[in-house]
Structure formats: C-alpha cells, structure tokens
Design an enzyme around this catalytic site. Structure first.
Site, short mmCIF file in Angstrom:
data_model
loop_
_atom_site.label_atom_id
_atom_site.label_comp_id
_atom_site.label_asym_id
_atom_site.label_seq_id
_atom_site.Cartn_x
_atom_site.Cartn_y
_atom_site.Cartn_z
CG HIS A 187 -2.18 -0.89 0.71
ND1 HIS A 187 -2.22 -2.24 0.96
CD2 HIS A 187 -3.26 -0.62 -0.05
CE1 HIS A 187 -3.29 -2.75 0.41
NE2 HIS A 187 -3.95 -1.78 -0.21
CD GLU A 221 -10.46 -7.64 -3.48
OE1 GLU A 221 -9.45 -7.01 -3.82
OE2 GLU A 221 -11.23 -7.24 -2.60
CG ASP A 245 -6.10 -8.34 -2.50
OD1 ASP A 245 -5.09 -8.68 -1.88
OD2 ASP A 245 -6.79 -7.34 -2.19
CB CYS A 261 -10.27 -0.83 -9.58
SG CYS A 261 -10.75 -2.06 -8.37
C1 PEP Z 1 -7.05 -5.01 -5.61
O1 PEP Z 1 -6.92 -5.93 -4.80
O2 PEP Z 1 -6.70 -5.10 -6.82
C2 PEP Z 1 -7.60 -3.71 -5.19
C3 PEP Z 1 -7.86 -2.76 -6.04
O3 PEP Z 1 -7.81 -3.55 -3.85
P1 PEP Z 1 -6.67 -3.16 -2.79
O4 PEP Z 1 -5.41 -2.88 -3.56
O5 PEP Z 1 -7.17 -1.99 -2.03
O6 PEP Z 1 -6.58 -4.40 -1.96
MG MG Z 2 -7.91 -5.80 -2.90
#
Ligand code: PEP
Ligand code: MG
Length: 586
Positions: free
Chosen positions: A194, A434, A458, A505
């Site tokens: 993150h 995911e 994910d 996304c």
């Molecule tokens: C993902 O897992 O691709 C996603 C967009 O969610 P995050 O990165 O917040 O887990």
């Molecule tokens: Mg995710």
C-alpha cells in the site's frame, strides 16, 4: 543508455513512475543505547536532565506547530500528547530522585523510567495503546539524545529530498508526502504494497525492495531516482547527471503533450470507447483526478478515512465525506468501496492473526462487525441523493456474503424510509473480484449484483499464492502469468454473457503494457491512479480494437509468462512511437 554495471547504480522494484534528482534524507528510527554507569557529580547530572527536558519540550512544540500546518489538528494531537508526558510531575520527580539516590547516569534512569510506561502500553490489549508505545520510544530517545547534547536530526527536513528508509507504512508515506519529499526508496516492500500505491497516487516516484538502500545511501548524497526502471544512482558522475537531466526535460515536454489529452475521450481508432475512472486513496488526489480528465471514481478506498480520525468515523462524519465527493463529481460516478480492513491494511481491533492475508479481512470483518458496517451503509445511502454513488464490497468469496450484505442494505433502507431521510433507492451494488472462488462464480453472482470490479492486486496474490507485499517473491508475482490472463478472460466473458458491467481497478490497469491486452479482452472501463489517466488515454487512442482482439487470442494460448511478455513487447515496438516507450528504457 545508462551502464547499470557501474558501481553507483542500483536496481530495485519500480513502484511509482517518474524521475527526480535530489539529495537523500535517511529516515531512521534511531535507538540510543544506554549503560548502567555511576556518576560523581549528581547536581550536574540533574541539571543536565532538566536542560534536556526543556530542550525536548521546545523541539516538540516546534514539531507540533509544523504538524498542525501540514497534517491538521487531529493528527498533530499526537505531538501534543508527547509534550504532556514531558510535563508529568510524577515521572520527572521519580527520575530526579533516582539520579540523586542511585547516583547513576541520567540516560540510564530516563531509559528505565520511561520504559516502564512503555512496557505497560506494549502489553495492552488495545492496538491504539500499543501504537502509542512507539511514540514513547521517540520521546525517550529525544531526551537521551539531548542529555548527550547530540544534534536532533529533524524528521521534518526542509527542501526537496528523496526519502530513504528501511520500510514505509502507508501512514508514513502520507505523512512525508505533505513535506517536500519528491521520491521514496525503501529496502523492503513489493509493487502492490500500500505504501507503493500511495506513492503512485501522489505522483511521486518510488523504488521499493532495494535491499541495502539504507546502507548504500548516506544523508545528503545526491540521488537520481528513476521510477520507470527501478534505477537508483548515488552521487552520479557528470555523464549520468547529464543523461537524466535530458530525460527530465523530455519528460516535462511529454507531460505537456499528455495534458492536451485531458478533455479527449479514451476511444480506440475503430471507435470503441473505454471509460477511464480513477482510484481515490487520499483526499489530496481528488483535484488531480478532475484535472487529468478522470471520468469518475472507480474505487474509493474508504480505509483512508481512518488516517483522519482516531476511531471509526461516525455516520455523520462519513456522510459529510461521501456527500462532498458526490457533489463535486456530479454527474460523474463515485464508487465507494466498503471498508477493506485487515490483511496488510489497518485492523483497528486487538487481534493478532497468524496469517492476516487469509484472515479477518474485507467483507468478513464487516459482517462480523455489523454495527460498524451498518454505519457505513447508512452514510453511503444518505449521501446518495444525487444518484451518482455506487457501493462496492471487497474480498467477496461466497454467495452468502452477498446475501447478508444485501439484507443489511435493505434493512438500512427501511430504517431511512421510516426516518423520512431521502436516498437513492436504486443504488447500484457491485463486488470486487479478487478471490479465485468469486472469479469462478461470476455467472451466479451476476444475478445478485449490478457490477463487478476486478481487483488484480489481490486476485494475483491469491491465485498464484504470492504475498503482494513481499519483495522476496516479487518474481513470482506475475500479472502476465497465463493463468491470470485466462482467468481475466473468463471473468470478462462470463460477465458479458449476463450483461453485467465489469471494470478493473487493480494496479495492472495502470501498467502501460497491460492496457492493450485488457482492452482486447473486452473490458469497457478501467480505474487507475490519477497520474496514469493521460497515459492510459494516449495508449487507448492509438489502439485498433479489431487488431488487438487477434493478438489477445494468441496470448490466451501461451503457456509461460515470458511468451505473453514477448507478444506484448513486440506489439509495442511495432505500434508505438519511440516517445511513449522511451521512459521505460533507461
Ligand atoms: C485489488 O486488490 O486489486 C484492489 C484494487 O484492492 P486493494 O489494492 O485496495 O486491496
Ligand atoms: Mg484488494
């Protein structure tokens, strides 16, 4: 070309694109070591301690006022709390009495006394208290450093710097972004950690997983960070400097060109329109989403609101945040994702899980904490009066989770009706795809939801059994693994058979190499960081949909990641001008 064999050139994982040349700022949580030594002059030791205490308070007052400016009053309160500890008469008296009676050096007594406070906090069942224990460590070090009359290396450096650290939490990254940090280099971390995502959102180049970064780079070294290629050059020679100064100039010119695309649609040469939505992680990004021509928000990570509040934001606080975005975006859509807590993200309750990525995360946590989920659902509904809000659920793995969520939403709708509070009765509900089980159940899930959004960050992690934040296995984290491409194809085609909208996304949508493939697989919308929007438009506007569907078919028969890479590389060199490729080769 840069010679990457040269001694001052290092390679890490390119986590956020861009090039910067600036001096390094090493962010180290320094630990002062103390020994149990006797002293002769007790009065001098007590005076030393009092002076150090006064100096520490003065420093903290300065940090506090800076923090109020940069972070706002709420987050700055942390420093105010630290000052209060320095004013605690019981603590101070204990220290002075012990220096006098035990005749030991003040550093030792300070360490011993403050550590007692810390131990109580470390053992606490509350996560909040355990975190505060780290703050106390800072105070302890500060006083000891001042007793030793060492210069305080300010964490709030001035001027543009490239921050070098062992690792960074998302909170660190946010915090530093509000200072003049123009690049990040870390020893640890993976591409989809993150902290890397936050760096990308802020449009700050970042390189992670450069194992020995904090050893190789010294404070104030001049550093070139090339976030396109994961290259770090320490104290560049003239040739290297010239090479990158030229690149920087070109980059500025390209940015100007890209800015012209802002108001143009992402439409292929043969007329296929792709919606380019944005991922919103931080409040700060909102303006650039609009400026860069985003067509709405495809993923609002609501976990970010915790950064602003010490506890779970109330219904009113959340309503204010969501309504504000909805109004500013109207009529463009705002996709609010329910809190995705747990895993590698903050879990604000005191639970230690042996395997958090497979643990109490996303929808699992929300359904077990119904009151908290209810608060968010009510706030989303109350903000939905403009009818441009969609609601999305993270980490769905079973039908039961969708059923329970829908039951809760309909209960909240009934409550609001009886309270005569208006909301969008047709609020669209979507789920993130995911988890592999959800990918396989697309057709069945489609009957219950309005849209899907593929979370490749994910999905790749769970399909390939590779921790997304672990740089040791970064080579195994392959977005072009044939199983991933075939799964994406399955999700998209199954969704289309049921006429359910599907977007993507995850960070894969921001990969210039992946975009033609994703469009060819039939996606009609992607959601990316604000800084990527113009690049995505540029790539899509140069594509021919009927042509790419052909090479996508070939990719679906490939057996290795390398074969797919080679096809995409060839497609790029055949179809794109030098300028679009240039920054991705050193
Ligand atoms: C993902 O897992 O691709 C996603 C967009 O969610 P995050 O990165 O917040 O887990
Ligand atoms: Mg995710």
């Amino acid at each position: 070309m840069i010679d990457i064999e040269k001694q001052n050139v290092y390679k890490g994982i390119p986590a956020a694109p861009g090039i910067k040349i600036a001096s390094a700022f090493l962010f180290k949580k320094e630990i002062e070591t103390v020994t149990d030594e006797k002293i002769v002059n007790v009065d001098e030791a007590v005076e030393n301690f009092n002076d150090a205490l006064a100096k520490s308070k003065k420093e903290l007052a300065k940090v506090f006022s800076l923090a109020v400016d940069k972070l706002g009053v709420k987050r700055a309160a942390l420093f105010e709390a630290q000052i209060m500890i320095l004013d605690d008469p019981v603590l101070i008296n204990n220290i002075i009495v012990r220096i006098k009676t035990e005749k030991k050096n003040p550093e030792f007594i300070v360490n011993d006394e403050i550590s007692k406070y810390q131990d109580i906090m470390t053992l606490s069942h509350e996560q909040y208290m355990r975190e505060r224990s780290q703050d106390i460590e800072d105070i302890k070090n500060r006083i000891i450093r001042n007793i030793r009359k060492k210069k305080w290396k300010s964490r709030l450096s001035t001027g543009e710097v490239i921050l070098v650290s062992s690792s960074l939490t998302p909170a660190d990254t946010v915090l530093f972004s509000r200072m003049d940090v123009t690049g990040y280099i870390t020893n640890f971390g993976g591409l989809t950690s993150h902290a890397a995502i936050v760096a990308r959102s802020l449009n700050v180049p970042a390189i992670v997983g450069l194992h020995e970064a904090t050893e190789i780079i010294q404070n104030s070294d001049i550093v070139i960070i090339d976030g396109f290629n994961g290259i770090v050059i320490v104290n560049p020679d003239e040739e290297q400097l010239l090479h990158y100064q030229k690149k920087l100039k070109k980059l500025e010119a390209v940015d100007l060109e890209l800015a012209k695309l802002k108001d143009l649609p992402a439409i292929t040469l043969d007329g296929r329109k792709i919606d380019i939505l944005a991922n919103l992680d931080l409040n700060e990004e909102f303006e650039s989403i609009i400026q860069n021509g985003g067509e709405g928000i495809g993923l609002m990570r609501t976990e970010q609101i915790f950064q602003e509040y010490d506890s779970f934001p109330s219904e009113d606080e959340q309503t204010e945040v969501y309504s504000n975005y909805s109004q500013k975006l109207y009529p463009l859509p705002l996709t609010i994702r329910a809190f995705d807590i747990g895993g590698d993200k903050v879990l604000p309750v005191d639970v230690q899980e042996p395997n958090p990525m497979l643990g109490w995360r996303g929808i699992r946590f929300l359904l077990d904490n119904e009151e908290l989920f209810r608060t968010q659902i009510r706030a989303v509904l109350k903000s939905s009066v403009h009818k441009n809000i969609k609601f999305m659920i993270p980490m769905v793995s079973s039908m039961r989770e969708i059923e329970l969520t829908k039951e809760l939403i309909s209960k909240c709708m009934d409550e609001l009706k009886s309270e005569k509070i208006p909301f969008d009765e047709h609020l669209e509900l979507g789920i993130m795809i995911e988890v592999p089980s959800a990918a396989l159940m697309i057709r069945d899930f489609a009957e219950y939801v309005d849209f899907f959004s593929i979370g490749t960050n994910d999905l790749i992690q769970y399909m390939l059994a590779v921790d997304r934040g672990n740089d040791i296995v970064t080579n195994q984290y392959q977005e072009f693994h044939p199983a991933i491409i075939r799964t994406l194809n399955f999700i998209i085609s199954e969704a289309k058979k049921t006429n359910t909208k599907v977007s993507l996304c995850g960070e894969m949508a921001a990969d210039y190499k992946a975009i033609p493939l994703l469009v060819g697989l039939g996606l009609d919308s992607i959601s990316v960081s604000a800084s990527v929007i113009p690049h995505a438009k540029e790539i899509i506007r140069a594509l021919n949909y009927s042509e790419i569907s052909g090479f996508v078919k070939t990719c679906l028969t490939c057996k290795t990641e390398k074969e797919i890479h080679d096809i995409l590389d060839k497609y790029y060199s055949d179809n794109f001008s030098e300028s679009s490729n240039e920054f991705y080769s050193n």
